[in-house]
Write a protein that holds these residues in place. Sequence first.
Motif, PDB file in Angstrom:
ATOM      1  N   ILE A   1      31.942  51.910  31.025  1.00 35.39           N
ATOM      2  CA  ILE A   1      31.253  51.398  32.202  1.00 35.39           C
ATOM      3  C   ILE A   1      30.110  50.461  31.821  1.00 35.39           C
ATOM      4  O   ILE A   1      30.015  49.340  32.310  1.00 35.39           O
TER       5      ILE A   1
ATOM      6  N   ARG B   1      23.745  47.256  42.984  1.00 33.39           N
ATOM      7  CA  ARG B   1      24.954  47.415  43.801  1.00 33.39           C
ATOM      8  C   ARG B   1      25.854  46.179  43.701  1.00 33.39           C
ATOM      9  O   ARG B   1      27.054  46.292  43.483  1.00 33.39           O
ATOM     10  N   LEU B   2      25.239  45.003  43.838  1.00 37.16           N
ATOM     11  CA  LEU B   2      26.050  43.782  43.835  1.00 37.16           C
ATOM     12  C   LEU B   2      26.565  43.459  42.440  1.00 37.16           C
ATOM     13  O   LEU B   2      27.684  42.992  42.267  1.00 37.16           O
TER      14      LEU B   2
ATOM     15  N   LEU C   1      29.464  45.719  41.983  1.00 40.07           N
ATOM     16  CA  LEU C   1      30.445  45.691  43.078  1.00 40.07           C
ATOM     17  C   LEU C   1      31.859  45.290  42.667  1.00 40.07           C
ATOM     18  O   LEU C   1      32.812  46.046  42.880  1.00 40.07           O
TER      19      LEU C   1
ATOM     20  N   GLU D   1      33.460  47.966  40.366  1.00 36.55           N
ATOM     21  CA  GLU D   1      33.838  49.214  41.028  1.00 36.55           C
ATOM     22  C   GLU D   1      35.145  49.044  41.794  1.00 36.55           C
ATOM     23  O   GLU D   1      36.024  49.907  41.752  1.00 36.55           O
ATOM     24  N   LEU D   2      35.240  47.930  42.494  1.00 34.10           N
ATOM     25  CA  LEU D   2      36.456  47.699  43.282  1.00 34.10           C
ATOM     26  C   LEU D   2      37.663  47.536  42.372  1.00 34.10           C
ATOM     27  O   LEU D   2      38.747  48.054  42.643  1.00 34.10           O
TER      28      LEU D   2
ATOM     29  N   ARG E   1      38.037  48.762  39.344  1.00 37.56           N
ATOM     30  CA  ARG E   1      38.348  50.052  38.718  1.00 37.56           C
ATOM     31  C   ARG E   1      39.081  50.964  39.689  1.00 37.56           C
ATOM     32  O   ARG E   1      40.083  51.596  39.353  1.00 37.56           O
ATOM     33  N   MET E   2      38.586  51.021  40.911  1.00 37.95           N
ATOM     34  CA  MET E   2      39.224  51.894  41.902  1.00 37.95           C
ATOM     35  C   MET E   2      40.652  51.448  42.153  1.00 37.95           C
ATOM     36  O   MET E   2      41.568  52.264  42.195  1.00 37.95           O
ATOM     37  N   GLU E   3      40.847  50.163  42.311  1.00 37.55           N
ATOM     38  CA  GLU E   3      42.203  49.679  42.582  1.00 37.55           C
ATOM     39  C   GLU E   3      43.138  50.006  41.422  1.00 37.55           C
ATOM     40  O   GLU E   3      44.271  50.428  41.628  1.00 37.55           O
TER      41      GLU E   3
ATOM     42  N   ILE F   1      42.845  52.437  39.246  1.00 38.14           N
ATOM     43  CA  ILE F   1      43.072  53.886  39.169  1.00 38.14           C
ATOM     44  C   ILE F   1      44.088  54.341  40.213  1.00 38.14           C
ATOM     45  O   ILE F   1      44.959  55.152  39.943  1.00 38.14           O
ATOM     46  N   VAL F   2      43.973  53.797  41.402  1.00 35.96           N
ATOM     47  CA  VAL F   2      44.853  54.269  42.479  1.00 35.96           C
ATOM     48  C   VAL F   2      46.238  53.622  42.424  1.00 35.96           C
ATOM     49  O   VAL F   2      47.247  54.297  42.580  1.00 35.96           O
TER      50      VAL F   2
ATOM     51  N   SER G   1      44.373  40.268  43.935  1.00 28.54           N
ATOM     52  CA  SER G   1      43.297  41.209  44.245  1.00 28.54           C
ATOM     53  C   SER G   1      41.978  40.753  43.650  1.00 28.54           C
ATOM     54  O   SER G   1      40.929  40.842  44.282  1.00 28.54           O
TER      55      SER G   1
ATOM     56  N   ILE H   1      38.739  40.060  45.866  1.00 33.20           N
ATOM     57  CA  ILE H   1      37.478  40.773  45.633  1.00 33.20           C
ATOM     58  C   ILE H   1      36.329  39.774  45.493  1.00 33.20           C
ATOM     59  O   ILE H   1      35.271  39.929  46.096  1.00 33.20           O
TER      60      ILE H   1
ATOM     61  N   VAL I   1      34.594  39.438  49.193  1.00 34.45           N
ATOM     62  CA  VAL I   1      33.616  40.527  49.154  1.00 34.45           C
ATOM     63  C   VAL I   1      32.376  40.146  48.338  1.00 34.45           C
ATOM     64  O   VAL I   1      31.273  40.067  48.862  1.00 34.45           O
TER      65      VAL I   1
ATOM     66  N   ARG J   1      41.594  44.553  52.842  1.00 35.27           N
ATOM     67  CA  ARG J   1      40.524  44.664  51.846  1.00 35.27           C
ATOM     68  C   ARG J   1      39.217  45.125  52.488  1.00 35.27           C
ATOM     69  O   ARG J   1      38.553  46.025  51.993  1.00 35.27           O
TER      70      ARG J   1
ATOM     71  N   MET K   1      34.726  55.634  44.555  1.00 32.73           N
ATOM     72  CA  MET K   1      34.405  55.355  43.148  1.00 32.73           C
ATOM     73  C   MET K   1      33.069  55.973  42.775  1.00 32.73           C
ATOM     74  O   MET K   1      32.941  56.590  41.727  1.00 32.73           O
TER      75      MET K   1
ATOM     76  N   GLU L   1      23.434  51.451  51.711  1.00 36.98           N
ATOM     77  CA  GLU L   1      23.495  50.237  50.894  1.00 36.98           C
ATOM     78  C   GLU L   1      24.880  49.615  50.961  1.00 36.98           C
ATOM     79  O   GLU L   1      25.027  48.392  51.089  1.00 36.98           O
TER      80      GLU L   1
ATOM     81  N   ALA M   1      30.091  41.069  54.240  1.00 42.29           N
ATOM     82  CA  ALA M   1      31.430  40.557  53.937  1.00 42.29           C
ATOM     83  C   ALA M   1      32.224  40.346  55.215  1.00 42.29           C
ATOM     84  O   ALA M   1      32.990  39.380  55.353  1.00 42.29           O
TER      85      ALA M   1
END
Lengths: 196, 196
Positions: free
Chosen positions: A126, A155-156, A159, A162-163, A165-167, A169-170, A178, A182, A186, B155, B166, B181, B190
């Motif tokens: 990470i 956060r930004l 951002l 995180e998106l 990584r989540m995509e 993983i799932v 994608s 993103i 986003v 999205r 996440m 946040e 977004a």
Amino acid sequence: MVQEVRSRRRGRELEEAIYQAVWDELREHGFTRLTMDGVARRAGTSKPVLYRRWANRVEMLAAAATHFLPDSETVPDAGSLRANTIAVLKVMRERMRTTGRTTMLGLLTEIAANPEANAPVIETFIGFMRKIMTEVALARAVDRGEIEEEQITTRLRTLPLELARMEFIVTGDLPDVSIEEIVDTVFLPALEARRR
Amino acid sequence: MVQEVRSRRRGRELEEAIYQAVWDELREHGFTRLTMDGVARRAGTSKPVLYRRWANRVEMLAAAATHFLPDSETVPDAGSLRANTIAVLKVMRERMRTTGRTTMLGLLTEIAANPEANAPVIETFIGFMRKIMTEVALARAVDRGEIEEEQITTRLRTLPLELARMEFIVTGDLPDVSIEEIVDTVFLPALEARRR
DNA sequence: GCTCATAAGATACAGTTCGTATCTTATATA
DNA sequence: TATATAAGATACGAACTGTATCTTATGAGC
């Protein structure tokens, strides 16, 4: 005897062979079915050799992952925040593909069970990507005057990572579409909203 | 004999006891150390009874999770897209806390290994939250004229959910601050960027 | 070139856990 | 009351973990 094999490797050489064996077993059987016996057999050594180095399966695996993932990346400046962010996400995709989905999940599980002990693993996976994101995409954009330092929050900054990584993983992958979505729908809009 | 115990439960009654045992074992030992023997013992039954119902540990666990998580949620209209999205994320947080971090990871691992067979599990966890997000937050906002139907992409619809998931998986929780946040600095900007 | 400490590698083991097979017996149903 | 069904007890083989014990190859120092 003609054959004069170095029948007993040591230190670095042995460790390389073990890492390679871990990686091959991982490819062949996946994280959940990776066994110490299997790794030992494939590496041409025995279990005690593994346990003398690592306390358990996950520690060994984390070491192998760290060994195979580059700890620095040179990403050439693509000229814009957008292009650089996309480049960073593609580096991340490569790292995630190398590691593999179930291995990532296995490591996350281990981290969840034992956060302090696994701080280095967290850093490898990470922390490293955050660093690249900061250096390759954001710092250059600030230098270029494309964005202001003050627009960037933690956060930004994380951002898109995180998106991504989540995509991964799932769904098990992260297609170009994608990545662009993103970034374009986003990340950049959210960053833009903080201008001023 | 005065005591007339129902010494042998069946069907629904037995299953409830098993689900409860799974849940208790989960609380006590965590996902990775949850054993079939342990569940059988705690439920006052035996392993074959478990294996007659579920093919393996993960299937049993998924069934228990599904059993304990509500399959519908009534979220009162909080009056704005922002407030409703926050409400949805708090519902999600409760569900994730109920399920637990390592259990989520375990289920994700299983899904990764066997996607078709675990379609129902995916639906329970991921599909359900998308549905709530759509019904509770987005549809109401469209009705109210706060946003346009066309602004919503897949999205963006799943954006706050992915970020929440996440964060929970990596850190083990999702504080109110993070929820706000996510909504204020990512989701709403977004979405706003797609106006017109 | 010889000696010796070190660590490799072989083997075997106890302890868990999984998933299955087999058997007896309680209970719902007809 | 008879019978089909499924609960629950028990035991088992197989796979795996992590450790203990032993022999022996090998590199370092003399």
